[in-house]
Write an enzyme that holds these catalytic residues in place. Structure first.
Site, mmCIF file in Angstrom:
data_model
loop_
_atom_site.group_PDB
_atom_site.id
_atom_site.type_symbol
_atom_site.label_atom_id
_atom_site.label_comp_id
_atom_site.label_asym_id
_atom_site.label_seq_id
_atom_site.Cartn_x
_atom_site.Cartn_y
_atom_site.Cartn_z
ATOM 1 N N LYS A 142 0.775 -1.108 -0.040
ATOM 2 C CA LYS A 142 0.171 0.042 0.153
ATOM 3 C C LYS A 142 0.971 1.165 0.126
ATOM 4 O O LYS A 142 1.794 1.308 0.918
ATOM 5 C CB LYS A 142 -0.924 0.073 1.242
ATOM 6 C CG LYS A 142 -2.292 -0.837 1.197
ATOM 7 C CD LYS A 142 -2.975 -0.722 2.159
ATOM 8 C CE LYS A 142 -4.312 -1.213 2.095
ATOM 9 N NZ LYS A 142 -5.373 -1.061 3.240
ATOM 10 N N GLU A 184 0.389 -0.946 16.311
ATOM 11 C CA GLU A 184 0.152 -2.029 15.315
ATOM 12 C C GLU A 184 0.486 -3.281 15.258
ATOM 13 O O GLU A 184 -0.115 -4.494 14.832
ATOM 14 C CB GLU A 184 0.942 -1.434 14.009
ATOM 15 C CG GLU A 184 0.620 0.044 13.438
ATOM 16 C CD GLU A 184 -0.656 0.150 12.618
ATOM 17 O OE1 GLU A 184 -1.553 -0.767 12.789
ATOM 18 O OE2 GLU A 184 -0.881 1.130 11.998
ATOM 19 N N LYS A 226 0.937 -10.263 8.758
ATOM 20 C CA LYS A 226 0.674 -9.485 7.593
ATOM 21 C C LYS A 226 0.817 -9.774 6.111
ATOM 22 O O LYS A 226 0.039 -9.947 5.465
ATOM 23 C CB LYS A 226 1.326 -8.074 7.530
ATOM 24 C CG LYS A 226 1.206 -7.073 6.290
ATOM 25 C CD LYS A 226 0.754 -5.819 7.075
ATOM 26 C CE LYS A 226 0.605 -5.045 5.721
ATOM 27 N NZ LYS A 226 0.639 -3.493 5.876
ATOM 28 N N ARG A 240 -8.318 -8.230 4.182
ATOM 29 C CA ARG A 240 -7.315 -7.041 4.369
ATOM 30 C C ARG A 240 -7.555 -5.995 4.973
ATOM 31 O O ARG A 240 -7.200 -5.457 5.980
ATOM 32 C CB ARG A 240 -6.608 -6.652 2.795
ATOM 33 C CG ARG A 240 -5.530 -5.640 3.174
ATOM 34 C CD ARG A 240 -4.531 -5.455 2.281
ATOM 35 N NE ARG A 240 -3.213 -4.875 2.594
ATOM 36 C CZ ARG A 240 -2.366 -4.507 2.027
ATOM 37 N NH1 ARG A 240 -2.193 -5.294 0.685
ATOM 38 N NH2 ARG A 240 -1.438 -3.646 2.150
ATOM 39 N N ASN A 244 -7.062 -2.736 9.387
ATOM 40 C CA ASN A 244 -7.616 -1.431 9.713
ATOM 41 C C ASN A 244 -8.415 -1.308 11.168
ATOM 42 O O ASN A 244 -8.988 -0.148 11.353
ATOM 43 C CB ASN A 244 -8.414 -0.706 8.573
ATOM 44 C CG ASN A 244 -7.235 -0.359 7.298
ATOM 45 O OD1 ASN A 244 -6.337 -0.053 7.693
ATOM 46 N ND2 ASN A 244 -7.738 -0.475 6.368
ATOM 47 N N HIS A 247 -8.452 2.334 12.726
ATOM 48 C CA HIS A 247 -7.895 3.027 11.760
ATOM 49 C C HIS A 247 -9.139 4.100 11.312
ATOM 50 O O HIS A 247 -8.825 5.222 11.139
ATOM 51 C CB HIS A 247 -7.331 2.616 10.630
ATOM 52 C CG HIS A 247 -6.172 1.960 10.684
ATOM 53 N ND1 HIS A 247 -5.796 0.854 11.752
ATOM 54 C CD2 HIS A 247 -4.956 2.326 10.053
ATOM 55 C CE1 HIS A 247 -4.532 0.668 11.764
ATOM 56 N NE2 HIS A 247 -3.886 1.163 10.860
ATOM 57 N N HIS A 251 -7.976 7.621 11.605
ATOM 58 C CA HIS A 251 -7.561 8.703 10.625
ATOM 59 C C HIS A 251 -8.659 9.823 11.064
ATOM 60 O O HIS A 251 -8.197 10.851 10.707
ATOM 61 C CB HIS A 251 -8.153 7.863 9.266
ATOM 62 C CG HIS A 251 -7.211 6.863 8.949
ATOM 63 N ND1 HIS A 251 -7.613 6.110 7.663
ATOM 64 C CD2 HIS A 251 -5.855 6.628 9.279
ATOM 65 C CE1 HIS A 251 -6.321 5.372 7.490
ATOM 66 N NE2 HIS A 251 -5.405 5.611 8.445
HETATM 67 P P1 NAD Z 1 7.340 8.089 10.233
HETATM 68 O O1 NAD Z 1 7.591 7.671 9.202
HETATM 69 O O2 NAD Z 1 6.804 9.673 10.197
HETATM 70 O O3 NAD Z 1 8.544 8.192 11.316
HETATM 71 C C1 NAD Z 1 8.402 8.776 12.673
HETATM 72 C C2 NAD Z 1 9.551 9.508 12.898
HETATM 73 O O4 NAD Z 1 10.695 8.870 13.312
HETATM 74 C C3 NAD Z 1 9.938 10.339 11.974
HETATM 75 O O5 NAD Z 1 10.208 11.810 12.427
HETATM 76 C C4 NAD Z 1 11.058 9.875 11.270
HETATM 77 O O6 NAD Z 1 11.985 10.721 10.588
HETATM 78 C C5 NAD Z 1 11.759 9.160 12.433
HETATM 79 N N1 NAD Z 1 12.557 8.101 12.235
HETATM 80 C C6 NAD Z 1 12.418 6.982 11.621
HETATM 81 N N2 NAD Z 1 13.244 6.012 11.630
HETATM 82 C C7 NAD Z 1 13.920 6.574 12.607
HETATM 83 C C8 NAD Z 1 15.069 5.963 13.406
HETATM 84 N N3 NAD Z 1 15.575 4.905 13.181
HETATM 85 N N4 NAD Z 1 15.449 6.632 14.640
HETATM 86 C C9 NAD Z 1 15.133 8.008 14.984
HETATM 87 N N5 NAD Z 1 14.058 8.671 14.119
HETATM 88 C C10 NAD Z 1 13.642 7.786 13.050
HETATM 89 O O7 NAD Z 1 6.141 7.416 11.010
HETATM 90 P P2 NAD Z 1 5.692 5.919 10.883
HETATM 91 O O8 NAD Z 1 5.102 5.847 12.327
HETATM 92 O O9 NAD Z 1 6.938 4.870 10.718
HETATM 93 O O10 NAD Z 1 4.654 5.538 9.851
HETATM 94 C C11 NAD Z 1 3.347 6.268 9.707
HETATM 95 C C12 NAD Z 1 3.140 6.291 8.397
HETATM 96 O O11 NAD Z 1 2.750 5.079 8.057
HETATM 97 C C13 NAD Z 1 1.751 7.113 8.209
HETATM 98 O O12 NAD Z 1 1.711 7.906 7.259
HETATM 99 C C14 NAD Z 1 0.617 6.104 8.048
HETATM 100 O O13 NAD Z 1 -0.475 6.287 7.162
HETATM 101 C C15 NAD Z 1 1.682 4.848 7.197
HETATM 102 N N6 NAD Z 1 1.136 3.500 7.197
HETATM 103 C C16 NAD Z 1 1.290 2.854 6.146
HETATM 104 C C17 NAD Z 1 0.957 1.481 5.963
HETATM 105 C C18 NAD Z 1 0.778 0.864 4.827
HETATM 106 O O14 NAD Z 1 0.187 -0.263 4.954
HETATM 107 N N7 NAD Z 1 1.276 1.191 3.891
HETATM 108 C C19 NAD Z 1 0.441 0.838 7.513
HETATM 109 C C20 NAD Z 1 0.612 1.686 8.442
HETATM 110 C C21 NAD Z 1 0.699 2.959 8.444
HETATM 111 N N1 GLY Z 2 -1.871 -1.290 7.265
HETATM 112 C C1 GLY Z 2 -3.153 -1.747 6.425
HETATM 113 C C2 GLY Z 2 -3.074 -2.618 5.258
HETATM 114 O O1 GLY Z 2 -1.856 -2.644 4.998
HETATM 115 O O2 GLY Z 2 -3.683 -3.000 4.603
#
Ligand code: NAD
Ligand code: GLY
Length: 359
Positions: A142, A184, A226, A240, A244, A247, A251
């Protein structure tokens, strides 16, 4: 190193999990089309890991274009996405260039979307560096950016060629981000894996203390869940959507407050407690079940109450959810702990009551 596979026929790929994997470019080489790669990261992760990572790749003869974006959920948008295209075009990256996402879920989601669309699609590799991205967002294809009216509204399903989760990168993650990732992890236990929930409850202190074995176990068991769900329902025709849980409420919190005010995992935590409360109103969960859901999130240091936006504002924001079909809101709720369902059975009055009680 632990390895799992996401089984998607010709689009199958491995997830490699272990400490120190970032220092081993040999893991990446077999998955490249040519020696041309672009590594996309942000201005927080870049200073920590980019130079060493790029040096390792270059030592193996790769030509690397680094692209550094501004950090944060507020930058998961069109202008920032365009910076990736600017960097790729300026460096004359062609269709055989592999994009590598080095960062958390924001970087992974944006780089995946850039890979899906740059020159109609180039290969990409996920190198997630947050707990949340290692257990969830880097797996499953995604990809998206946000729109002011809704989270992740513009995107594509586009699978990576490889996921490398280096557990050692979690040592630099702020505590608040680590806890957000746990939301998560807990989710998998609640929706489909009761033994995993028992394990999380028994090992929460080890996880919060960043015990490497506990983290590797949590990442592996989360990714296994997953990968199974994604293999069964890649484009979210049914099962799938259970990923969520929490969520839709979450959201609404993220969009309602402005992106970045609450972390995604924090919003999911409060949203999951709301989903449990609503499941109780439908007669599916007991008071003790709801308390179990609440308690594990409290122990993980996560918020268990939503923000008081007002029920009408929540309902308005939730109406933009991607699970809305033909104007009908569908929610992921719990028939039991460890068993999620997608349902439109919840009445608006019950949803209002949950919002009023939980926010
Ligand atoms: P993020 O990517 O913003 O990372 C969180 C913070 O940690 C940021 O400031 C980042 O720069 C920092 N960071 C990252 N790695 C680090 C490290 N090793 N050391 C220090 N700092 C670090 O947030 P997240 O929680 O990783 O991801 C959230 C995003 O993921 C949301 O946009 C959400 O919608 C998305 N998401 C997508 C899916 C999907 O299936 N594609 C699933 C769940 C969430
Ligand atoms: N995090 C939700 C999905 O990947 O479907």
């Amino acid at each position: 190193m632990r390895t799992l596979n996401v089984e998607l026929a010709e689009r199958s790929y491995p997830i490699r999990i272990g400490a120190g994997l970032l220092a081993d470019p040999g893991l990446i080489l077999p998955y490249l089309k040519t020696k041309r790669v672009a590594v996309v990261t942000n201005d927080v992760v870049g200073p920590l890991y980019l130079a060493r990572f790029v040096a390792g790749l270059e030592a193996h003869g790769l030509r690397v274009t680094p692209i550094v974006l501004p950090d944060g959920e507020a930058h998961k948008d069109w202008p920032t996405l365009n910076l990736i295209f600017d960097g790729l075009l300026a460096a004359r990256c062609d269709r055989s260039t592999t994009l590598i996402a080095l960062g958390g879920g924001v970087i992974g989601d944006m780089v995946g979307f850039a890979a899906a669309t740059y020159q109609r699609g180039v290969p990409f590799i996920q190198v997630p560096t947050t707990l949340l991205s290692q257990v969830d967002s880097s797996v499953g294809g995604k990809t998206a950016i946000n729109h002011p009216l809704g989270k992740n509204m513009i995107g594509a399903f586009y699978q990576p060629k490889l996921v490398i989760a280096d557990i050692a990168t979690l040592n630099t993650l702020p505590d608040r981000e680590l806890k957000a990732g746990l939301a998560e992890v807990i989710k998998y236990g609640l929706i489909r894996d009761l033994p995993f929930l028992d394990w999380i409850e028994a090992n929460l202190e080890r996880l919060l203390a960043r015990d490497p074995d506990a983290l590797a176990e949590a990442v592996e068991r989360s990714c296994r869940n997953k990968a199974q769900v994604v293999a069964a329902d890649e484009t979210e025709q049914g099962e799938r959507a259970t990923l969520n849980l929490g969520h839709t409420f979450g959201h609404a919190i993220e969009t309602g407050l402005g992106y970045g005010a609450w972390l995604h995992g924090e919003a999911v935590a409060a949203g999951t407690v709301m989903a449990a409360d609503l499941s109780r109103r439908l007669g599916w969960l007991s008071d003790a079940d709801v308390e179990r859901v609440r308690a594990v999130h409290v122990r993980a240091g996560l918020p268990v109450r939503g923000v008081p936006l007002g029920a009408e504002r929540y309902l308005e924001l939730m109406a933009h959810d991607k699970k809305v079909t033909d104007g009908t809101l569908r929610l992921v709720l719990l028939k039991a702990i460890g068993q999620a369902v997608i349902t439109s059975e919840a009445k608006t009055d019950d949803i209002r009551a949950t919002i009023d009680a939980c926010c």
